[in-house]
Design an enzyme around this catalytic site. Sequence first.
Site, mmCIF file in Angstrom:
data_model
loop_
_atom_site.group_PDB
_atom_site.id
_atom_site.type_symbol
_atom_site.label_atom_id
_atom_site.label_comp_id
_atom_site.label_asym_id
_atom_site.label_seq_id
_atom_site.Cartn_x
_atom_site.Cartn_y
_atom_site.Cartn_z
ATOM 1 C CE LYS A 242 66.043 -24.839 51.977
ATOM 2 N NZ LYS A 242 65.616 -23.514 51.468
ATOM 3 C CB CYS A 322 65.423 -6.414 70.503
ATOM 4 S SG CYS A 322 66.671 -7.213 69.462
ATOM 5 C CB CYS A 333 68.474 -12.951 72.963
ATOM 6 S SG CYS A 333 69.166 -12.593 71.328
#
Length: 387
Positions: A242, A322, A333
């Site tokens: 990474k 959300c 989603c």
Amino acid sequence: MSFIKRASTLKERRLSTRPSPYHLDVTLVEAESVAESSNAVSRRSQRVKRESADEPLTEIESLAPGFNSEPSNRARQSSSSPVKRTGSASPRKPKLIPQTLGTPHPTPPRWKETYDTIKEMRSHIVAPVDTMGCDQAQNKEVDPKNRRFATLVSLMLSSQTKDEVTDAAVTKLRQAIGGTLSVAAVMAADEQTVSDAIGKVGFWRRKTQYIKQTAQKLHDEFDSDVPKTVDELCSLPGVGPKMAFLTLQVAWNLNHGIGVDVHVHRITNRLGWHKPPTKNPEQTRLLRLNLQSWLPTELHGEINHMLVGFGQTICLPVGPRCDLCQLSPKGLCPSARTVVKSKSRKSVALTESGPGIEIAIESNLVETQTLADSPSSLPSPLTEEES
């Protein structure tokens, strides 16, 4: 009978000669048993093996016939003596980082619509990664090498650490070592100075050693500059894939792969982009290869930054917002949560010497219901090396 016993005794013994330690022209003759002779030879061979090749002879040995006054005598020239190899060991080859899957991962349905929706939301959000991310560390350096090194150090400190803490540690480290974050300055600083500066980041003791060792290796093997390949970067202490991919993207503007951290790990699993889901750090490498197999190459360089900011502000690890996410209304989603708000009125009566007083307390109760996201389906936190 005595004659036979004496003959057998003579067979078991043999004569040996050695120079007299008192006079060069005198040779001493001694009788020794075969067993004693073999033990002496064994002890002598072991002693010769232990002796150093450059150890000088003793005075008696140098004067005895048959010995050379040079250090390389017959005993040391014996083929049974081990040869000590000099010189440093061959350098360890860097471990190659896989870049492709044998079988590409299936492309998730409606991924482009999901990607564009997140990108649109991010365009209106200023996240900590936008102002204090690893790409900001280079802005305070002038020399190109120092800019690249500052980026690498910032990434090394960011593991398991919030961007706010990382940014403060980079600033404090730069001041502690003289105002410039360079390879030479880190090498000149002692470990205590580095530790005091970065003491607020996670795993600061280990990172202190990694930064010092990395600076030394960059000086010795890479002309005090950050290397330009993933494999060379991963050969540095404490640097994983990474960090390598993000270093190349920021420091060298090279797009060689996707940097997967905890935010990318969590969000892409919540979106259902991995079949089966990756639930533990050991599968992080597979997650990266999955994404690289179907996501267009031109998006590899921006997806980490985009999802990190999205994960810092909306798709939080605990209690994701959300209600603010635009993916839920579009059905993009599968892990979306519905938020139901209800009001309840509570009253508390206080009685004193006089008229009663009633106090009404109004509270909002928020209930969340998970549609397709349970705690068991969320990925585990990454370790320091994986993140």
